[in-house]
Design an enzyme around this catalytic site. Structure first.
Site, mmCIF file in Angstrom:
data_model
loop_
_atom_site.group_PDB
_atom_site.id
_atom_site.type_symbol
_atom_site.label_atom_id
_atom_site.label_comp_id
_atom_site.label_asym_id
_atom_site.label_seq_id
_atom_site.Cartn_x
_atom_site.Cartn_y
_atom_site.Cartn_z
ATOM 1 N N GLY A 231 0.848 -1.198 0.000
ATOM 2 C CA GLY A 231 0.000 0.000 0.000
ATOM 3 C C GLY A 231 0.873 1.233 0.000
ATOM 4 O O GLY A 231 2.028 1.198 -0.437
ATOM 5 N N GLU A 253 5.768 -3.450 0.851
ATOM 6 C CA GLU A 253 5.702 -3.212 -0.595
ATOM 7 C C GLU A 253 4.963 -1.892 -0.783
ATOM 8 O O GLU A 253 3.737 -1.863 -0.761
ATOM 9 C CB GLU A 253 4.905 -4.380 -1.176
ATOM 10 C CG GLU A 253 4.746 -4.392 -2.638
ATOM 11 C CD GLU A 253 6.052 -4.665 -3.272
ATOM 12 O OE1 GLU A 253 6.506 -3.753 -3.965
ATOM 13 O OE2 GLU A 253 6.622 -5.737 -3.045
ATOM 14 N N CYS A 287 1.776 0.081 -8.675
ATOM 15 C CA CYS A 287 2.908 0.625 -7.903
ATOM 16 C C CYS A 287 4.154 0.769 -8.778
ATOM 17 O O CYS A 287 4.968 1.653 -8.551
ATOM 18 C CB CYS A 287 3.183 -0.219 -6.666
ATOM 19 S SG CYS A 287 3.421 -1.948 -7.022
HETATM 20 P P1 NAD Z 1 -4.345 4.249 1.701
HETATM 21 O O1 NAD Z 1 -2.948 4.520 2.005
HETATM 22 O O2 NAD Z 1 -5.391 4.714 2.658
HETATM 23 O O3 NAD Z 1 -4.576 2.681 1.542
HETATM 24 C C1 NAD Z 1 -3.712 1.846 0.840
HETATM 25 C C2 NAD Z 1 -4.056 0.428 1.273
HETATM 26 O O4 NAD Z 1 -3.713 0.273 2.632
HETATM 27 C C3 NAD Z 1 -5.539 0.101 1.191
HETATM 28 O O5 NAD Z 1 -5.688 -1.212 0.715
HETATM 29 C C4 NAD Z 1 -6.038 0.224 2.624
HETATM 30 O O6 NAD Z 1 -7.100 -0.676 2.914
HETATM 31 C C5 NAD Z 1 -4.816 -0.157 3.422
HETATM 32 N N1 NAD Z 1 -4.734 0.523 4.710
HETATM 33 C C6 NAD Z 1 -4.922 1.834 4.947
HETATM 34 N N2 NAD Z 1 -4.718 2.101 6.249
HETATM 35 C C7 NAD Z 1 -4.399 0.924 6.834
HETATM 36 C C8 NAD Z 1 -4.070 0.544 8.160
HETATM 37 N N3 NAD Z 1 -3.996 1.433 9.152
HETATM 38 N N4 NAD Z 1 -3.809 -0.764 8.396
HETATM 39 C C9 NAD Z 1 -3.845 -1.676 7.405
HETATM 40 N N5 NAD Z 1 -4.137 -1.379 6.140
HETATM 41 C C10 NAD Z 1 -4.405 -0.089 5.855
HETATM 42 O O7 NAD Z 1 -4.648 4.869 0.369
HETATM 43 P P2 NAD Z 1 -5.552 4.611 -0.906
HETATM 44 O O8 NAD Z 1 -6.418 5.794 -1.075
HETATM 45 O O9 NAD Z 1 -6.221 3.288 -0.921
HETATM 46 O O10 NAD Z 1 -4.424 4.657 -1.981
HETATM 47 C C11 NAD Z 1 -3.661 5.841 -1.982
HETATM 48 C C12 NAD Z 1 -2.271 5.602 -2.299
HETATM 49 O O11 NAD Z 1 -1.787 4.364 -1.792
HETATM 50 C C13 NAD Z 1 -2.074 5.498 -3.769
HETATM 51 O O12 NAD Z 1 -2.063 6.765 -4.321
HETATM 52 C C14 NAD Z 1 -0.772 4.778 -3.844
HETATM 53 O O13 NAD Z 1 0.256 5.702 -3.651
HETATM 54 C C15 NAD Z 1 -0.792 3.871 -2.662
HETATM 55 N N6 NAD Z 1 -1.113 2.478 -3.014
HETATM 56 C C16 NAD Z 1 -0.061 1.712 -3.369
HETATM 57 C C17 NAD Z 1 -0.297 0.404 -3.722
HETATM 58 C C18 NAD Z 1 0.843 -0.492 -4.117
HETATM 59 O O14 NAD Z 1 0.636 -1.437 -4.852
HETATM 60 N N7 NAD Z 1 2.065 -0.254 -3.621
HETATM 61 C C19 NAD Z 1 -1.586 -0.111 -3.740
HETATM 62 C C20 NAD Z 1 -2.650 0.723 -3.370
HETATM 63 C C21 NAD Z 1 -2.386 2.025 -2.996
#
Ligand code: NAD
Length: 479
Positions: A231, A253, A287
Site C-alpha cells: 500500500g 511493498e 505501484c
Molecule cells: P491508503 O494509504 O489509505 O490505503 C492503501 C491500502 O492500505 C488500502 O488497501 C487500505 O485498505 C490499506 N490501509 C490503509 N490504512 C491501513 C491501516 N492502518 N492498516 C492496514 N491497512 C491499511 O490509500 P488509498 O487511497 O487506498 O491509496 C492511496 C495511495 O496508496 C495510492 O495513491 C498509492 O500511492 C498507494 N497504493 C499503493 C499500492 C501499491 O501497490 N504499492 C496499492 C494501493 C495504494
C-alpha cells in the site's frame, strides 16, 4: 456469467458475517464503472480477530511440521482451481475494481503461476552445513517465521492476495489476510481456492474491517510474528512502527514514482507503442507504473507528440465491454486526488496536452492525461499520482537523467530504453530501484523477486526470496 458473490470472512474455515448477520457492521462495495452499490462486506469485531489469532497460532503449530510435499500439493491444487475459476473470478474483479476483463483474467493466471512456482520453492528451502573439525558440526536451518498478518490493497486484488498468502503457506506459516474492503470478492476467491485444495482452515483465514482497527489488533498480538503490507508509503511507515513495538519481521511493498529514461538512440515509435500501453494499464493504479518520462532533449518533441497521439486513441469504458483498453479508476479518492495534482501542476506552469478531467458523471472515469514541462516542485512530480497521467520532461543527457531518476525518496521500478549496452550497465548500477527494466515494460515474473528500496519498502515477494522472507534462520552448533 456469475453475478457478484455473497461476501463474508473465513475464520477457521467457517463463513463469518454473511448478509443475514445483524450483529456486525458492514461497508458498501461499489462498482467503479457506475458508482452503484454491488454488495456490502462484513467488518470484523474484536472477538472475530481474537478467534482468527487463536486459530492462526494452532494452524502454525500444525503447518510448520507439514511435509513440503503437502504444502506444495495445496498450492498446486489452488493453482488448478484458480485456472478453472478464472472467468468467474475475473468477472468479479472487474465488477469491483474496474479493470478490463482481459487484464483481470491475466491477474488470475499470474496468481495460479505464482502458486505453482511457490509449490516448487516449498521443497527447496535448503539450509547448509558449515565446515568444522571432525566430530563437530554447525548447521544453518531455515524455519517458518510464524503466523503472518497480511494486508493487501485494491489495485491488484487477486495477485496481491496471492502474494500475501502464497509465501507463508509455502514456508510453513499460517496467515491472516485482510484484502481491501473495496475489492473483497477477489481476495475471498483466492483463499477459497486454497481451502478447497486442502489447506487446513486455521492456516489461511480472511478478515475485513476498519483497516486501522484490524492492523492495530493483529499487530498488537504476540501471536503474529510477521507483518506483510502492500500500500502507500504513509500507511507502511505507520504499520512498520506498530510492528517494531514487538520486533515483528516485515515485508513492505510501498509506493513508487517510476522513472522512464528514454535516450535519443531509440526507435521512438517502437518505444512509444510499449510505454503508452504500460502507462495506462489498470488506469495507472500500479505501484510499478511508468510515471516520470525522462526524455533526452533531441527526441523530446517527437516523443511527446507521439505520446499524446496514442493517449488520445485509448478506448476508455467499462471493463466488461469488448475492446475497452482502460477502465475507470477504482474509487472516488483516486479521481479527486488526481484532479488536485493536475490542477497544481498546471497552476505552476505545466502544459496539459490531453485529458486532465473526468469522463461523464457516472462512476470514476478519468481521461488518459499527458502533462509536459512540469516544474520539479509540483506535487505530482514528488507524490505518486497513482492514476492515468504521464509526466514528460526533457533532460540534457545521461548524467542529468540519472540524477532525475534518483531525485525522489522512492525506489521501486525504473525503466530505461537504449540499445547501448555499456550505457545499460552504467544505469543498472547507478539507478536506485528494486527493479530495473531495459527495453521492456515489465518488471514482474513469478520467479523474480519483486520489491523496492528507500521509501518503496523492503523485502521481496515472488521468486525464491518471497518464500525466504517468511522464514527465519537458526544456527545449530554441535561440538
Ligand atoms: P491508503 O494509504 O489509505 O490505503 C492503501 C491500502 O492500505 C488500502 O488497501 C487500505 O485498505 C490499506 N490501509 C490503509 N490504512 C491501513 C491501516 N492502518 N492498516 C492496514 N491497512 C491499511 O490509500 P488509498 O487511497 O487506498 O491509496 C492511496 C495511495 O496508496 C495510492 O495513491 C498509492 O500511492 C498507494 N497504493 C499503493 C499500492 C501499491 O501497490 N504499492 C496499492 C494501493 C495504494
Amino acid at each position: 456469467m456469475s453475478t457478484y458473490p455473497a461476501l463474508h470472512m473465513v475464520i477457521g474455515g467457517k463463513t463469518v458475517g454473511g448478509s443475514s448477520d445483524t450483529g456486525r457492521a458492514f461497508e458498501d462495495v461499489l462498482n467503479p464503472a457506475t458508482g452503484e452499490v454491488l454488495s456490502a462486506v462484513p467488518l470484523a469485531n474484536a472477538a472475530d480477530l481474537d478467534e482468527a489469532l487463536d486459530n492462526a497460532a494452532a494452524g502454525f503449530r500444525m503447518w510448520r511440521s507439514a511435509t513440503p510435499e503437502k504444502r506444495a500439493a495445496v498450492l498446486e491444487g489452488a493453482a488448478r482451481l484458480l485456472r478453472e475459476r478464472a472467468d468467474t473470478i475475473a468477472y468479479w474483479l472487474t465488477l469491483e475494481q474496474g479493470k478490463p476483463l482481459a487484464e483481470a483474467r491475466g491477474e488470475v493466471m499470474y496468481s495460479a503461476m505464482l502458486f505453482e512456482f511457490y509449490a516448487g520453492e516449498a521443497k527447496r528451502t535448503y539450509g547448509r552445513t558449515l565446515v568444522r573439525p571432525a566430530a563437530s558440526r554447525a548447521e544453518v536451518r531455515y524455519e517458518p517465521v510464524g503466523p503472518v498478518a497480511a494486508f493487501a490493497p485494491w489495485n491488484f486484488p487477486v495477485i496481491n492476495v496471492a502474494r500475501k498468502v502464497g509465501g507463508p503457506i509455502a514456508a510453513g506459516c499460517s496467515v491472516i489476510v485482510k484484502p481491501s474492503e473495496e475489492t473483497p470478492a477477489a481476495g475471498i476467491a483466492v483463499v477459497q481456492a486454497l481451502l478447497d485444495a486442502g489447506c487446513p482452515p486455521d492456516v489461511c483465514q480472511v478478515v475485513f474491517g476498519v483497516p486501522d482497527t484490524v492492523s492495530r489488533h493483529l499487530l498488537g498480538s504476540p501471536i503474529i510474528r510477521k507483518l506483510s503490507f502492500t500500500g502507500s508509503t504513509a500507511v507502511g511507515k505507520h504499520l512498520a512502527k506498530l510492528a517494531a513495538e514487538d520486533m515483528k519481521r516485515t515485508t513492505m511493498e510501498l509506493g513508487g514514482h517510476g522513472p522512464v529514461l528514454v535516450f535519443a538512440d531509440n526507435d521512438i515509435d517502437a518505444v512509444l507503442d510499449k510505454v503508452v500501453a504500460a502507462k495506462y494499464r489498470n488506469a495507472g493504479q500500479v505501484c510499478v507504473s511508468p510515471t516520470r518520462f525522462v526524455v533526452e532533449a533531441p527526441i523530446y518533441e517527437k516523443f511527446r507528440a507521439g505520446f499524446v497521439e496514442r493517449a488520445k486513441a485509448i478506448k476508455v469504458g467499462s471493463g466488461l465491454e469488448e475492446g475497452t483498453q482502460m477502465g475507470p479508476m477504482a474509487n472516488a479518492r483516486g479521481t479527486e486526488g488526481l484532479a488536485k495534482k493536475v490542477a497544481d501542476a498546471t497552476a505552476r506552469g505545466a502544459r496539459l496536452h490531453t485529458g486532465g478531467e473526468r469522463i461523464g458523471n457516472q462512476g470514476f472515469f478519468y481521461a488518459p492525461t499527458v502533462l509536459s514541462d512540469i516544474p520539479l516542485d509540483a506535487d505530482i512530480m514528488n507524490d505518486e499520482p497513482f492514476g492515468p497521467v504521464a509526466l514528460l520532461n526533457s533532460f540534457a543527457g545521461e548524467v542529468e537523467m540519472i540524477a532525475e531518476a534518483n531525485r525522489l525518496p522512492y525506489g521501486l521500478a525504473a525503466y530505461c530504453w537504449t540499445p547501448d549496452t555499456t550505457r545499460r550497465s552504467r544505469i543498472a548500477e547507478q539507478v536506485e530501484a528494486g527493479m530495473v527494466s531495459f527495453n521492456g515494460a515489465g518488471v514482474s515474473a513469478v520467479d523474480a523477486p519483486f520489491g523496492g528500496v528507500k521509501w518503496s519498502g523492503h523485502g521481496s515477494e515472488d521468486g525464491a526470496e518471497g518464500v525466504l522472507a517468511c522464514m527465519v534462520v537458526k544456527t545449530v552448533h554441535e561440538s
